[in-house]
Every structure is written in structure tokens, then in C-alpha cells.
Design an enzyme around this catalytic site. Structure first.
Site, PDB file in Angstrom:
ATOM      1  N   GLY A 428       0.815  -1.202   0.000  1.00  0.00           N
ATOM      2  CA  GLY A 428       0.000   0.000   0.000  1.00  0.00           C
ATOM      3  C   GLY A 428       0.852   1.256   0.000  1.00  0.00           C
ATOM      4  O   GLY A 428       1.986   1.259   0.454  1.00  0.00           O
ATOM      5  N   GLY A 430       0.358   5.598   0.769  1.00  0.00           N
ATOM      6  CA  GLY A 430      -0.525   6.629   1.277  1.00  0.00           C
ATOM      7  C   GLY A 430       0.125   7.986   1.216  1.00  0.00           C
ATOM      8  O   GLY A 430       1.260   8.137   0.776  1.00  0.00           O
ATOM      9  N   THR A 434       4.797   4.565   2.630  1.00  0.00           N
ATOM     10  CA  THR A 434       4.618   3.314   1.896  1.00  0.00           C
ATOM     11  C   THR A 434       4.574   2.166   2.891  1.00  0.00           C
ATOM     12  O   THR A 434       5.341   2.146   3.866  1.00  0.00           O
ATOM     13  CB  THR A 434       5.781   3.098   0.914  1.00  0.00           C
ATOM     14  OG1 THR A 434       5.852   4.223   0.034  1.00  0.00           O
ATOM     15  CG2 THR A 434       5.571   1.835   0.089  1.00  0.00           C
ATOM     16  N   LYS A 449       5.443   0.378   7.936  1.00  0.00           N
ATOM     17  CA  LYS A 449       5.158   1.644   7.264  1.00  0.00           C
ATOM     18  C   LYS A 449       6.406   2.510   7.271  1.00  0.00           C
ATOM     19  O   LYS A 449       6.947   2.840   8.321  1.00  0.00           O
ATOM     20  CB  LYS A 449       4.010   2.363   7.960  1.00  0.00           C
ATOM     21  CG  LYS A 449       3.675   3.727   7.350  1.00  0.00           C
ATOM     22  CD  LYS A 449       2.524   4.374   8.102  1.00  0.00           C
ATOM     23  CE  LYS A 449       2.216   5.760   7.538  1.00  0.00           C
ATOM     24  NZ  LYS A 449       1.133   6.419   8.273  1.00  0.00           N
ATOM     25  N   ASP A 546      -9.069  11.459   9.766  1.00  0.00           N
ATOM     26  CA  ASP A 546      -9.017  11.032   8.356  1.00  0.00           C
ATOM     27  C   ASP A 546      -9.738   9.697   8.184  1.00  0.00           C
ATOM     28  O   ASP A 546      -9.189   8.733   7.648  1.00  0.00           O
ATOM     29  CB  ASP A 546      -7.567  10.919   7.890  1.00  0.00           C
ATOM     30  CG  ASP A 546      -7.464  10.885   6.365  1.00  0.00           C
ATOM     31  OD1 ASP A 546      -8.443  11.255   5.691  1.00  0.00           O
ATOM     32  OD2 ASP A 546      -6.400  10.480   5.852  1.00  0.00           O
TER      33      ASP A 546
END
Length: 656
Positions: A428, A430, A434, A449, A546
Site C-alpha cells: 500500500g 498513502g 509506503t 510503514k 481522516d
């Protein structure tokens, strides 16, 4: 100095190559003409023996004459202009007239029309591999006829076109131009070119048809040639050999052409007769008594590369050998044993030097690795401070029990877990980093992450995510396992949630159809429970800031887990709102927060409401592919309710 030395070596190498080429060229030129015949050129064309320009200067074998006539500057054989004669390839390059069939606008033939063209190249043959039969015209068909083994044969092609619409420069595929093949060994041919309709109707762009045999690669079709073909003579390649006998038969005769002691006889595959060639290691004219001369391979730097030293090359008739330098023995080459030292003392010196060199190499490597390790440790310490390690430690120390659940990982552990952050491990991407899939030493699967820290404000966001997640212990919130601050880009280690994002299952057609309402409802309830926990149960309330479908992960049982707390904020219990810079994702942002910059728990609730609408409709929160009125899903949903059109925007299997 090193660069200058290399340039001088390169210049020397090129000079040797040029000298070698000049020596070879001089040897070839000296062996062109038959002994006693001084003239071996006509214009700029070399005429090598067995060809010749005057009586007794060419080979006349069984009525097979190799006589070349010199008319001014153009050598000829028969009515063909000779442009080049190759001894090595046994080819003759000539120019041949084009057969043409031209008409007036009335349909009558013009005086310059030839129609038929006869070609007699005996004793030579037309090369099949180097030539092709070509026809140009838009109202034209042509034949290539020959007589072989007592029988008549023909081949040809036709080209018709009423306009130039589909005729293209460089293309000879049937529109304005066509090609045909023919067999090997032909000496006498007849070319006939005809018209279907005397070029009437197309005369303005194609008054003529043309047929010719041309060397492959030398004729490039142009649509301008349909009106006028400027080259009236085109190149063609002929093959040649001596007589009609094989090598075994010819050797028995006194006039055998391969008389040079360094020449060998060769039987060509595609025609009768025999050909002479220089033996390997020799170069020149094999038909000339002194034509094949030894090549001095030692002047060729490419060949001498096989020798242990360039000075060790010794030229021999037809080849060369390599010898070893003084105090060495062997075959002198770089392979097959090479050269070995003759004296034990040399071996001992070499062994001592080798041991000393290896010892020095080991020592220098050891010093290098120690210095490199120290540098790495200092760099990691620098990154720890730079990435807010002290600040993070202070923040975590204020939270009771938080340091018991958050582990500090080393750089080496996470590099090994992700195969040094291989692209194949990315699961993924964002706005703030990453995410990689990793396998720890205990085979535990984690999500790692790597944050995008480009300024100090983002360092605060990274520290914020660690502090926030260290407060949370809830089954519907992604669990933080630890972090690493020893790299330039900080790293967070989470539990691995294998089934991807809620966004993927809602909006990808392959997933949406197998995503029933019951599952969607349960995910909504679990997400609501997680948000309620953040707002009401956590020791210090947390506003996620968010909430969106890409930040809701699903495990194997489709259990929801809220993730990505990079922009989240802790809210003291004595405050109901915070003044902040607006952050979040368009389409999910609370309009009131967007206008006032006042962050409250209602901002998360609004974003969660947009996620609920996504679950109901299967549509994205913001899409510029939709109309202006429908671009924001929240506004679209509200207007549909007001206008009593709700069922029109629900997903089909939900509305049913």
C-alpha cells in the site's frame, strides 16, 4: 596520467590496425593482374585475374571467356557495364537496362518502348540470393522467361491500381510495384512487359510499365517512379565460377585454375564449375600464381590477444604460435596451461608476494569494516535524534504502561523482514508513507510503514501516530507493535491485516458483487464501535481526523480495523474542540471543520457518514467523472433523499 596513458595506448592500437590493413591491401593489389600484364584497372574498377583487359591476360577455359572490354572509363562484359568484381565472394556487380512499355495519352506505344528485353550473361549466372525480379506500374504485368534443362519456364507478377491512394514510398507489395523470385543458375533470360489497358485512364500519373532484375536493397520504390523511372540502368549481381566441372574432375587437367600452392578448390552449391579460395591463414587472389600470401597474424592485435604476451607471438606459414618469455615454459597461450615459471625462487617470491598482498588486503578490509561500522552507528544515532527519538521517548514515558507494548526494532531486523524493502513487498501507498509486508524472525507477519518525512512538521506527525496508537488497545483498531528510528525515514510496525482495504471491496467490481449487505452492515457497526472507543473510552480522547474507506482494513473474516493515525489528535477532556490546520481527504472532510478550522469529534462522525453512504451506494466519495451536482457523494446522497430518489443510487443487490 592514467587517462593520458590509456589514450596513447588506444592510438597505438588503432595505428597497428591501420598498418595491418595497409599491408594486406598492398598484398592484394600486387596480385590483381596475371604475370606479364601490367594493366589491371579500367577507370576506377579493379580487374583481377582470372579476368583481364587484353589478350593472354584473362583466363579462357573451355570457351568460357573472362575477357573484360574497357570502353573509356566503363569496363564491360557483353552489353553489361561492370562496376565491381569480387574474387573472395565470386560475384560481379553490373548495370543492366530496364525493360519498359510506355504509351501516349491516346493509348499508342511510344518509340522508346522496349517491351521485351533479352539478357545473356553466360558464362556467368544471375544470383538468386542477391537479386529480385521487380515490376513497376499501375497497369502492368511482366514475365521473366528462361529455358532450363530442355524445358521452358516463366514467372512474373502484375500490378493494377486506379489511383495512388494506396501506393506508398518504400513499399513494393503489389500496389504500383510487385516482386517475384526465380531459381538459381540462370544465364539466358527474356523479360516481357505488357499493359492491360494501354495505361488509358491513369496516363496522367502512370504512362509506363517497367520490368527489371535488380540487386536486393538497391532499389527503393517511389510513387514518383510511376510517372517516370529516372534510373534507366540498375545494378545486378552475377555469380561466376571456372568451367562446368567439379574440383575432382578439374584437378586432373593441366589447365586447372587453382595452381597457387596456398589455394584450395571449392565446389559451389548453386551452380556448376569450381572456385578457388586461399587457404586459412592466407589472403589474396587464389587464381594468381603468387596471389595467396601469408597473413602476419602477429601484426593483428586481436589475434595476439590469445598469447600470454604480445611479444610472444611468432608468425608461421598460414598461422602463428605463442611462446613464453624468458624463465618461463609452456605453450605461450592464455589458455591450456599458459606459461609457468622455470625457477623455484620465482615461485617462492610470487607466493611471498601473494601472501603479503592477501595479508595487507585482509588488514585493510578489517580496518575499513570497523570504520564503516562506526560510521553506521553514528549515522543511526544521528537519525534517532533527527527523527525525534528523545521526544518520542518523553511522550511514551508519560503514558502508563505504553512502553510495555511498543517494541523498538533495529534497522537490520526490518531490512531482513522486507528483503531490503523490495518492490514486491509493497502492499500500500498513502499520503504519509509506503507500507511493506514483512516476515519477522519468529515468522510473524507484520505491516511495516516507511513514512515520507521531508520536513520537521512531518516528524511531529510521525511521533504523533506512535503516541496515539500506544494509547489504543481495541480489536477494531490496527495494533501498533513497534517502531524503528535508526533510519533516515522512520518506520512503524503494525499487525498485518491480510484482506486489504474496505475501499477495494466496495469499488472493485470483482469484489463488490460478493460483498453482501450483512457484511457491510457488520463492518459499519465495527467501525462505529472503534470511533466511539477513540472518542469516549480512550484515556485521552482521540480524533482520527481522516476516517475513510481506504483507512479501514479487513482481516480474513472481514472484521474491520481502523488504521492510519498520522493526522490524529489527542483532545484533553476539558476541551470540546481544537483549532488546527485543516487536514484530511476531500470528499470526507466535514464542511464545518473545513470552514472554521475547529476540529471536533463530529468531524470524524461526518467522515464516517460518508463511508456509510459508500457502503450503501458503491460509489466513490468524490468523483470528477460525475456531473457537478453529483461530484460530492454526500451532497448527491442528501439531494436524492430530498427528491425521494434514494433507491436510484443504492447498489442493485442492496436495493433489491
Amino acid at each position: 596520467m592514467g587517462l593520458v596513458s590509456k589514450i596513447l595506448q588506444l592510438i597505438s592500437f588503432i595505428g597497428v590496425l591501420i598498418l595491418f590493413a595497409m599491408v594486406v591491401a598492398a598484398a592484394v593489389a600486387a596480385a590483381q593482374a596475371k604475370p606479364g600484364c601490367s594493366t589491371h584497372k579500367c577507370g576506377d574498377v579493379e580487374i583481377p585475374f582470372p579476368f583481364g583487359l587484353s589478350k593472354d591476360c584473362y583466363l579462357n577455359e573451355d570457351n568460357q571467356s573472362f575477357n573484360i572490354t574497357c570502353d573509356g572509363s566503363d569496363p564491360k562484359t557483353g552489353n553489361l557495364i561492370v562496376k565491381n568484381i569480387s574474387i573472395e565472394a565470386h560475384e560481379m556487380h553490373v548495370l543492366k537496362n530496364v525493360a519498359q512499355d510506355c504509351y501516349l495519352k491516346s493509348g499508342a506505344l511510344t518509340p522508346e518502348s522496349t517491351g521485351n528485353s533479352y539478357l545473356d550473361v553466360a558464362p556467368f549466372t544471375i544470383s538468386k540470393t542477391r537479386n529480385q525480379f521487380t515490376v513497376v506500374g499501375c497497369d502492368t504485368f511482366a514475365f521473366f522467361r528462361w529455358y532450363q534443362n530442355g524445358e521452358n519456364y516463366s514467372t512474373g507478377c502484375a500490378s493494377e491500381c486506379s489511383s495512388l491512394r494506396n501506393a506508398f514510398n518504400g513499399s513494393c507489395s503489389g500496389v504500383g510495384c510487385c516482386k517475384a523470385q526465380f531459381p538459381d543458375g540462370l544465364q539466358n533470360i527474356k523479360m516481357q512487359v505488357y499493359s492491360f489497358n494501354n495505361h488509358t485512364g491513369i496516363w496522367n500519373f502512370n504512362p509506363c510499365g517497367y520490368a527489371f532484375v535488380v540487386e536486393k536493397g538497391t532499389f527503393n520504390f517511389s510513387t514518383n517512379y510511376l510517372k517516370n523511372l529516372p534510373p534507366k540502368m540498375l545494378p545486378m549481381v552475377l555469380d561466376w565460377a571456372i568451367g562446368n566441372e567439379t574440383c575432382e574432375q578439374a584437378k586432373k587437367k593441366p589447365n586447372f585454375a587453382c595452381r597457387n600452392k596456398n589455394s584450395i578448390c571449392h565446389d559451389p552449391e548453386t551452380r556448376s564449375g569450381y572456385q578457388c579460395k586461399c587457404e586459412p591463414g592466407y589472403l589474396g587472389n587464389p587464381y594468381h600464381p603468387d596471389g595467396c600470401e601469408d597473413i602476419d597474424e602477429c601484426n593483428d592485435p586481436i589475434r595476439t590477444q590469445n598469447c600470454s604476451t604480445a611479444k610472444g607471438c611468432v608468425n608461421t606459414p598460414g598461422g602463428y604460435t605463442c611462446r613464453c618469455p624468458k624463465w618461463y615454459h609452456g605453450n605461450g597461450t592464455k589458455d591450456h596451461g599458459g606459461c609457468e615459471a622455470d625457477f623455484v625462487i620465482i615461485n617462492r617470491i610470487a607466493i611471498g608476494a601473494g601472501v603479503g598482498f592477501i595479508s595487507l588486503l585482509v588488514l585493510s578490509s578489517w580496518v575499513y569494516f570497523i570504520l564503516k561500522k562506526r560510521k553506521i552507528l553514528k549515522l543511526r544515532e544521528k537519525f534517532l535524534q533527527q527523527n525525534g527519538g528523545m521526544i518520542l521517548e518523553q511522550q511514551l514515558s508519560r503514558q502508563e504502561g505504553s512502553t510495555e507494548t511498543v517494541k523498538i526494532f533495529t534497522v537490520d531486523e526490518l531490512q531482513k523482514a522486507t528483503k531490503n524493502y523490495d518492490e514486491s513487498r509493497i502492499i500500500g501507498r498513502g499520503g504519509f508513507g509506503t507500507v511493506y509486508k514483512g516476515f519477522l524472525a519468529d515468522d510473524k507477519i507484520v505491516a511495516i510503514k516507511k513514512s515520507k518525512i521531508e520536513d520537521e512538521n512531518q516528524i511531529e506527525q510521525f511521533i504523533n501516530e506512535v503516541v496515539v496508537l500506544s494509547q489504543i488497545n481495541h480489536r477494531h483498531v490496527v495494533k501498533l507493535l513497534g517502531c524503528c528510528l535508526e533510519t533516515q525515514v522512520p518506520l512503524l510496525v503494525y499487525e498485518f491485516v491480510p484482506n486489504g482495504t474496505l475501499f477495494k471491496h466496495i469499488h472493485q467490481e470483482s469484489n463488490a458483487s460478493t460483498f453482501p449487505w450483512e457484511t457491510r452492515l457488520r463492518i459499519a457497526a465495527e467501525t462505529a464501535e472503534a470511533i466511539w472507543y477513540l472518542h469516549s473510552v480512550a484515556s485521552i480522547p482521540i480524533i482520527h481526523r481522516d476516517v475513510k474507506s481506504t483507512n479501514i482494513l479487513l482481516d480474513d473474516d472481514f472484521t474491520a480495523k481502523v488504521s492510519d493515525f498520522g493526522t490524529s489528535r489527542l483532545v484533553p477532556r476539558d476541551q470540546t474542540q481544537l483549532a488546527t490546520v485543516v487536514q484530511g481527504t476531500l470528499g470526507y472532510l466535514d464542511p464545518e471543520y473545513l470552514q472554521t478550522n475547529q476540529l471536533t469529534e463530529k468531524s470524524d462522525v461526518y467522515s464516517f457518514g460518508v463511508v456509510l453512504v459508500e457502503l450503501l451506494t458503491g460509489k466513490e466519495a468524490l468523483s470528477f467523472a460525475r456531473t457537478m451536482e453529483q461530484r460530492s457523494l454526500a451532497m448527491y446522497f442528501i439531494s436524492s433523499i430530498k427528491e425521494e430518489r434514494l433507491f436510484e443510487i443504492l447498489e442493485n443487490h442492496i436495493a433489491a
